[in-house]
Design a protein around this motif. Structure first.
Motif, PDB file in Angstrom:
ATOM      1  N   ASN A 164      16.371  27.004 -23.041  1.00  0.00           N
ATOM      2  CA  ASN A 164      17.201  26.693 -24.194  1.00  0.00           C
ATOM      3  C   ASN A 164      16.897  27.609 -25.379  1.00  0.00           C
ATOM      4  N   LEU A 165      15.625  27.732 -25.764  1.00  0.00           N
ATOM      5  CA  LEU A 165      15.270  28.574 -26.909  1.00  0.00           C
ATOM      6  C   LEU A 165      15.638  30.032 -26.648  1.00  0.00           C
ATOM      7  N   ILE A 166      15.374  30.514 -25.465  1.00  0.00           N
ATOM      8  CA  ILE A 166      15.693  31.905 -25.121  1.00  0.00           C
ATOM      9  C   ILE A 166      17.196  32.137 -25.186  1.00  0.00           C
ATOM     10  N   ASN A 167      17.974  31.224 -24.589  1.00  0.00           N
ATOM     11  CA  ASN A 167      19.433  31.381 -24.594  1.00  0.00           C
ATOM     12  C   ASN A 167      20.007  31.305 -26.004  1.00  0.00           C
ATOM     13  N   LYS A 168      19.505  30.399 -26.839  1.00  0.00           N
ATOM     14  CA  LYS A 168      19.982  30.284 -28.228  1.00  0.00           C
ATOM     15  C   LYS A 168      19.622  31.534 -29.020  1.00  0.00           C
ATOM     16  N   THR A 169      18.435  32.083 -28.784  1.00  0.00           N
ATOM     17  CA  THR A 169      18.011  33.294 -29.485  1.00  0.00           C
ATOM     18  C   THR A 169      18.895  34.482 -29.104  1.00  0.00           C
ATOM     19  N   ILE A 170      19.191  34.630 -27.836  1.00  0.00           N
ATOM     20  CA  ILE A 170      20.059  35.718 -27.375  1.00  0.00           C
ATOM     21  C   ILE A 170      21.461  35.551 -27.946  1.00  0.00           C
ATOM     22  N   ALA A 171      21.989  34.333 -27.937  1.00  0.00           N
ATOM     23  CA  ALA A 171      23.329  34.079 -28.482  1.00  0.00           C
ATOM     24  C   ALA A 171      23.369  34.382 -29.978  1.00  0.00           C
ATOM     25  N   TYR A 172      22.316  34.013 -30.700  1.00  0.00           N
ATOM     26  CA  TYR A 172      22.238  34.276 -32.141  1.00  0.00           C
ATOM     27  C   TYR A 172      22.254  35.788 -32.407  1.00  0.00           C
ATOM     28  N   ARG A 173      21.461  36.531 -31.660  1.00  0.00           N
ATOM     29  CA  ARG A 173      21.432  37.991 -31.824  1.00  0.00           C
ATOM     30  C   ARG A 173      22.786  38.611 -31.488  1.00  0.00           C
ATOM     31  N   ASN A 174      23.400  38.156 -30.405  1.00  0.00           N
ATOM     32  CA  ASN A 174      24.692  38.693 -29.996  1.00  0.00           C
ATOM     33  C   ASN A 174      25.804  38.360 -30.991  1.00  0.00           C
ATOM     34  N   ALA A 175      25.629  37.288 -31.757  1.00  0.00           N
ATOM     35  CA  ALA A 175      26.632  36.878 -32.746  1.00  0.00           C
ATOM     36  C   ALA A 175      26.471  37.625 -34.069  1.00  0.00           C
ATOM     37  N   GLY A 176      25.475  38.499 -34.155  1.00  0.00           N
ATOM     38  CA  GLY A 176      25.297  39.279 -35.364  1.00  0.00           C
ATOM     39  C   GLY A 176      23.985  39.051 -36.079  1.00  0.00           C
ATOM     40  N   ALA A 177      23.360  37.908 -35.843  1.00  0.00           N
ATOM     41  CA  ALA A 177      22.055  37.575 -36.414  1.00  0.00           C
ATOM     42  C   ALA A 177      22.018  37.777 -37.918  1.00  0.00           C
ATOM     43  N   THR A 178      20.836  37.895 -38.471  1.00  0.00           N
ATOM     44  CA  THR A 178      20.616  38.142 -39.901  1.00  0.00           C
ATOM     45  C   THR A 178      19.842  39.443 -40.007  1.00  0.00           C
ATOM     46  N   ALA A 179      20.333  40.352 -40.820  1.00  0.00           N
ATOM     47  CA  ALA A 179      19.673  41.641 -40.988  1.00  0.00           C
ATOM     48  C   ALA A 179      18.370  41.492 -41.764  1.00  0.00           C
ATOM     49  N   LEU A 180      17.356  42.251 -41.372  1.00  0.00           N
ATOM     50  CA  LEU A 180      16.127  42.315 -42.146  1.00  0.00           C
ATOM     51  C   LEU A 180      16.401  43.037 -43.456  1.00  0.00           C
ATOM     52  N   LYS A 181      15.725  42.626 -44.488  1.00  0.00           N
ATOM     53  CA  LYS A 181      15.955  43.225 -45.807  1.00  0.00           C
ATOM     54  C   LYS A 181      14.744  43.950 -46.306  1.00  0.00           C
TER      55      LYS A 181
END
Length: 47
Positions: free
Chosen positions: A30-47
């Motif tokens: 679950n955590l791995i799949n949610k993390t991959i989906a979050y990254r694929n959706a654009g995620a949050t850029a580091l500042k």
């Protein structure tokens, strides 16, 4: 996650706090799949 990036945090660690809690090894990916989906959706850029 925007607040985390604004605080200049480069990474977050997740894990079970106690032995009887779910861990990455026992959550059915679950955590791995949610993390991959979050990254694929654009995620949050580091500042």
């Amino acid at each position: 996650m925007d607040q985390v990036a604004n605080a200049h945090i480069a990474g977050l660690l997740f894990g079970a706090g106690q032995q009887e809690q779910t861990s990455v090894e026992t959550d059915g990916r679950n955590l791995i799949n949610k993390t991959i989906a979050y990254r694929n959706a654009g995620a949050t850029a580091l500042k």
